[in-house]
Scaffold this motif. Structure first.
Motif, PDB file in Angstrom:
ATOM      1  N   ALA A 166     -24.267 -23.335  11.965  1.00  0.00           N
ATOM      2  CA  ALA A 166     -23.092 -23.089  11.123  1.00  0.00           C
ATOM      3  C   ALA A 166     -22.569 -24.367  10.490  1.00  0.00           C
ATOM      4  CB  ALA A 166     -21.995 -22.444  11.951  1.00  0.00           C
ATOM      5  N   LYS A 167     -22.192 -24.239   9.239  1.00  0.00           N
ATOM      6  CA  LYS A 167     -21.457 -25.272   8.516  1.00  0.00           C
ATOM      7  C   LYS A 167     -20.143 -24.612   8.095  1.00  0.00           C
ATOM      8  CE  LYS A 167     -24.789 -28.386   8.517  1.00  0.00           C
ATOM      9  NZ  LYS A 167     -24.658 -29.713   9.178  1.00  0.00           N
ATOM     10  N   ILE A 168     -19.078 -24.900   8.842  1.00  0.00           N
ATOM     11  CA  ILE A 168     -17.847 -24.122   8.764  1.00  0.00           C
ATOM     12  C   ILE A 168     -16.777 -24.810   7.929  1.00  0.00           C
ATOM     13  CG2 ILE A 168     -16.009 -23.039  10.118  1.00  0.00           C
ATOM     14  CD1 ILE A 168     -17.927 -23.169  12.557  1.00  0.00           C
ATOM     15  N   ALA A 169     -16.153 -24.027   7.052  1.00  0.00           N
ATOM     16  CA  ALA A 169     -14.928 -24.455   6.383  1.00  0.00           C
ATOM     17  C   ALA A 169     -13.785 -23.605   6.923  1.00  0.00           C
ATOM     18  CB  ALA A 169     -15.038 -24.278   4.872  1.00  0.00           C
ATOM     19  N   THR A 170     -12.694 -24.247   7.308  1.00  0.00           N
ATOM     20  CA  THR A 170     -11.507 -23.493   7.727  1.00  0.00           C
ATOM     21  C   THR A 170     -10.432 -23.665   6.652  1.00  0.00           C
ATOM     22  OG1 THR A 170     -10.406 -25.258   9.007  1.00  0.00           O
ATOM     23  CG2 THR A 170     -12.092 -23.951  10.134  1.00  0.00           C
ATOM     24  N   LEU A 171     -10.009 -22.542   6.090  1.00  0.00           N
ATOM     25  CA  LEU A 171      -8.941 -22.545   5.095  1.00  0.00           C
ATOM     26  C   LEU A 171      -7.687 -22.059   5.796  1.00  0.00           C
ATOM     27  CD1 LEU A 171     -10.702 -21.268   1.845  1.00  0.00           C
ATOM     28  CD2 LEU A 171     -10.738 -23.526   2.929  1.00  0.00           C
ATOM     29  N   LEU A 229     -20.220 -20.689   6.298  1.00  0.00           N
ATOM     30  CA  LEU A 229     -19.254 -19.840   6.988  1.00  0.00           C
ATOM     31  C   LEU A 229     -17.841 -20.303   6.640  1.00  0.00           C
ATOM     32  CD1 LEU A 229     -18.293 -17.740   9.090  1.00  0.00           C
ATOM     33  CD2 LEU A 229     -18.753 -19.438  10.875  1.00  0.00           C
ATOM     34  N   VAL A 230     -16.994 -19.364   6.235  1.00  0.00           N
ATOM     35  CA  VAL A 230     -15.620 -19.706   5.867  1.00  0.00           C
ATOM     36  C   VAL A 230     -14.652 -18.842   6.676  1.00  0.00           C
ATOM     37  CG1 VAL A 230     -13.915 -19.863   4.011  1.00  0.00           C
ATOM     38  CG2 VAL A 230     -16.336 -20.306   3.522  1.00  0.00           C
ATOM     39  N   TYR A 231     -13.787 -19.508   7.437  1.00  0.00           N
ATOM     40  CA  TYR A 231     -12.657 -18.840   8.100  1.00  0.00           C
ATOM     41  C   TYR A 231     -11.440 -19.012   7.206  1.00  0.00           C
ATOM     42  CZ  TYR A 231      -8.240 -19.011  10.548  1.00  0.00           C
ATOM     43  OH  TYR A 231      -6.916 -18.863  10.867  1.00  0.00           O
ATOM     44  N   LEU A 255     -20.735 -16.480   4.578  1.00  0.00           N
ATOM     45  CA  LEU A 255     -19.983 -15.463   5.317  1.00  0.00           C
ATOM     46  C   LEU A 255     -18.507 -15.831   5.312  1.00  0.00           C
ATOM     47  CD1 LEU A 255     -20.714 -12.965   7.261  1.00  0.00           C
ATOM     48  CD2 LEU A 255     -20.272 -14.597   9.114  1.00  0.00           C
ATOM     49  N   ILE A 256     -17.657 -14.896   4.885  1.00  0.00           N
ATOM     50  CA  ILE A 256     -16.210 -15.116   4.887  1.00  0.00           C
ATOM     51  C   ILE A 256     -15.575 -14.139   5.871  1.00  0.00           C
ATOM     52  CG2 ILE A 256     -14.076 -15.101   3.540  1.00  0.00           C
ATOM     53  CD1 ILE A 256     -15.716 -15.556   1.031  1.00  0.00           C
ATOM     54  N   VAL A 257     -14.747 -14.677   6.768  1.00  0.00           N
ATOM     55  CA  VAL A 257     -13.995 -13.830   7.696  1.00  0.00           C
ATOM     56  C   VAL A 257     -12.511 -14.167   7.566  1.00  0.00           C
ATOM     57  CG1 VAL A 257     -15.887 -13.476   9.323  1.00  0.00           C
ATOM     58  CG2 VAL A 257     -14.385 -15.471   9.592  1.00  0.00           C
ATOM     59  N   SER A 258     -11.657 -13.171   7.846  1.00  0.00           N
ATOM     60  CA  SER A 258     -10.244 -13.364   7.578  1.00  0.00           C
ATOM     61  C   SER A 258      -9.373 -12.548   8.531  1.00  0.00           C
ATOM     62  CB  SER A 258      -9.942 -12.996   6.116  1.00  0.00           C
ATOM     63  OG  SER A 258      -8.675 -13.472   5.724  1.00  0.00           O
ATOM     64  N   VAL A 259      -8.057 -12.562   8.255  1.00  0.00           N
ATOM     65  CA  VAL A 259      -7.068 -11.853   9.069  1.00  0.00           C
ATOM     66  C   VAL A 259      -6.033 -11.221   8.146  1.00  0.00           C
ATOM     67  CG1 VAL A 259      -5.299 -12.058  10.863  1.00  0.00           C
ATOM     68  CG2 VAL A 259      -7.326 -13.515  10.967  1.00  0.00           C
ATOM     69  N   ASP A 260      -5.572 -10.053   8.457  1.00  0.00           N
ATOM     70  CA  ASP A 260      -4.402  -9.368   7.908  1.00  0.00           C
ATOM     71  C   ASP A 260      -4.615  -7.858   7.805  1.00  0.00           C
ATOM     72  OD1 ASP A 260      -2.375 -11.144   7.888  1.00  0.00           O
ATOM     73  OD2 ASP A 260      -2.368 -11.524   5.747  1.00  0.00           O
ATOM     74  N   GLY A 261      -5.659  -7.411   7.084  1.00  0.00           N
ATOM     75  CA  GLY A 261      -5.906  -5.984   6.979  1.00  0.00           C
ATOM     76  C   GLY A 261      -5.095  -5.282   5.925  1.00  0.00           C
ATOM     77  N   GLY A 262      -4.684  -6.017   4.877  1.00  0.00           N
ATOM     78  CA  GLY A 262      -4.042  -5.373   3.741  1.00  0.00           C
ATOM     79  C   GLY A 262      -5.036  -4.510   2.978  1.00  0.00           C
ATOM     80  N   CYS A 263      -4.519  -3.629   2.128  1.00  0.00           N
ATOM     81  CA  CYS A 263      -5.420  -2.719   1.401  1.00  0.00           C
ATOM     82  C   CYS A 263      -6.355  -3.481   0.468  1.00  0.00           C
ATOM     83  CB  CYS A 263      -4.606  -1.686   0.632  1.00  0.00           C
ATOM     84  SG  CYS A 263      -3.680  -0.558   1.710  1.00  0.00           S
ATOM     85  N   THR A 264      -5.834  -4.497  -0.233  1.00  0.00           N
ATOM     86  CA  THR A 264      -6.690  -5.295  -1.111  1.00  0.00           C
ATOM     87  C   THR A 264      -7.767  -5.998  -0.308  1.00  0.00           C
ATOM     88  OG1 THR A 264      -4.888  -5.636  -2.699  1.00  0.00           O
ATOM     89  CG2 THR A 264      -6.727  -7.183  -2.783  1.00  0.00           C
ATOM     90  N   GLY A 265      -7.382  -6.573   0.823  1.00  0.00           N
ATOM     91  CA  GLY A 265      -8.350  -7.257   1.670  1.00  0.00           C
ATOM     92  C   GLY A 265      -9.362  -6.316   2.280  1.00  0.00           C
TER      93      GLY A 265
END
Length: 336
Positions: A166-171, A229-231, A255-265
């Motif tokens: 993995a080569k990870i970027a954390t946003l 990989l992007v968090y 690969l992009i992973v995220s948090v929230d669960g809004g309808c747009t997301g």
């Protein structure tokens, strides 16, 4: 994020039975004032008024206030991180005689003295979504387990990478905001790395904003073009990252992973722009918080401690060993 709310409070008065729309029209003065003041007030202070997450939270609070016979006062920062406006809102709400204040603190440390003054004045203060630092600076917390939310997408990312280096970027969010740190730390634990691990090749703050997420991703790609990989702290930041990756022809192999669960997301998960997201439920946070204030107003019983309002991993590309729901479930339970 360009909220046009003036410093102070936008008051949403939920009409109660027997009260006219204009507050009595000038007849009887004293008794009209007593009638209005007899309705317990609850305050809601969010980080912004434009983010769909907080729009839905406000809707939940309005509905719950009406159902529980309370008058709702609302206020919001001009931007995520606007501590000054939140302090003013607390002061104004206390002066208005609220029984309780629900707050999503923008600066989890700097807001504490204002919260203490409110509590010293007998106001029940409940944090929603974002804990203060320290957490017991409020009477209670109704929130997602943000560490778990990060941990879930970290576990998912680890399994989805299937042993590929993995080569990870954390946003990330911004310094001093507990929710951002919890999600970040949870992701690292779920992925199985520690802070400072050489696999983390870039970290940038986004304040959860789509445009800032795009800029952050562009900066990371300049620093480390081989990121795979992007968090991201939330889905607006994820969509900004996707835009930057697409401009470089990298949107299919990162690969992009995220948090929230809004309808747009969640729709972005469905379309493949985001691989997975951890869905949280701010409607429940607001509804339960208002109910707690109603209980306190009617009988003096204070809510205390932490109430977990739940989190679910949403993806259409399930991986072994990580429990998840698909986007059909996600879209049925999303917000925004």
């Amino acid at each position: 994020m360009n909220a046009k709310l003036p410093v102070g409070i936008l008051v949403t008065a939920l009409l109660v039975a027997g009260c006219g729309g204009g507050g009595g029209g000038g007849g009887g003065g004293g008794e009209g004032g007593q009638s209005a003041s007899a309705t317990p007030k609850v305050g809601l202070i969010t980080k912004t008024e434009t983010n769909p997450f907080f729009v839905k939270m406000k809707e939940g609070a309005q509905k719950s206030a009406q159902a529980n016979g309370l008058e709702l006062m609302t206020a919001a920062g001009k931007f995520d991180g606007d501590n000054a406006t939140q302090i003013t809102a607390i002061e104004n709400m206390v002066a208005a005689g609220v029984k309780g204040i629900l707050i999503t603190p923008s600066d989890t440390k700097a807001i504490v003295p204002a919260i203490k003054k409110a509590r010293d004045a007998g106001v029940l203060v409940i944090a929603l979504d974002t804990p203060t630092e320290p957490q017991d600076a409020t009477d209670a917390l109704f929130a997602t387990d943000n560490f778990k939310a990060g941990e879930l997408i970290g576990q998912y990312a680890k399994a989805a990478m299937a042993g590929k280096p993995a080569k990870i970027a954390t946003l990330d969010l911004a310094p001093g905001i507990t929710v951002g740190q919890l999600r970040h730390d949870g992701f690292l634990k779920g992925f199985g790395v520690q802070a400072g691990d050489p696999s983390i090749v870039c970290s940038q703050d986004t304040r959860g904003d789509q445009a800032k997420g795009q800029t952050a991703m562009e900066n990371c790609l300049q620093k480390a073009p081989d990121i795979n990989l992007v968090y991201t702290i939330n889905e607006p930041a994820a969509l900004g990252a996707h835009t930057a990756l697409k401009a470089k022809g990298r949107d299919k192999d990162v690969l992009i992973v995220s948090v929230d669960g809004g309808c747009t997301g969640t729709k972005a998960v469905q379309s493949g722009q985001i691989a997975a997201t951890s869905q949280q439920y701010q409607l429940k946070m607001a509804e339960d918080g208002v109910k707690a204030v109603a209980t306190f107003a009617k009988g003096g019983q204070k809510a205390s401690g932490y109430t977990d309002t739940g989190v679910t991993l949403i993806t259409d590309k399930a991986v072994s060993g990580v429990e998840a729901k698909d986007t059909t479930f996600g879209l049925a339970n999303c917000w925004g």
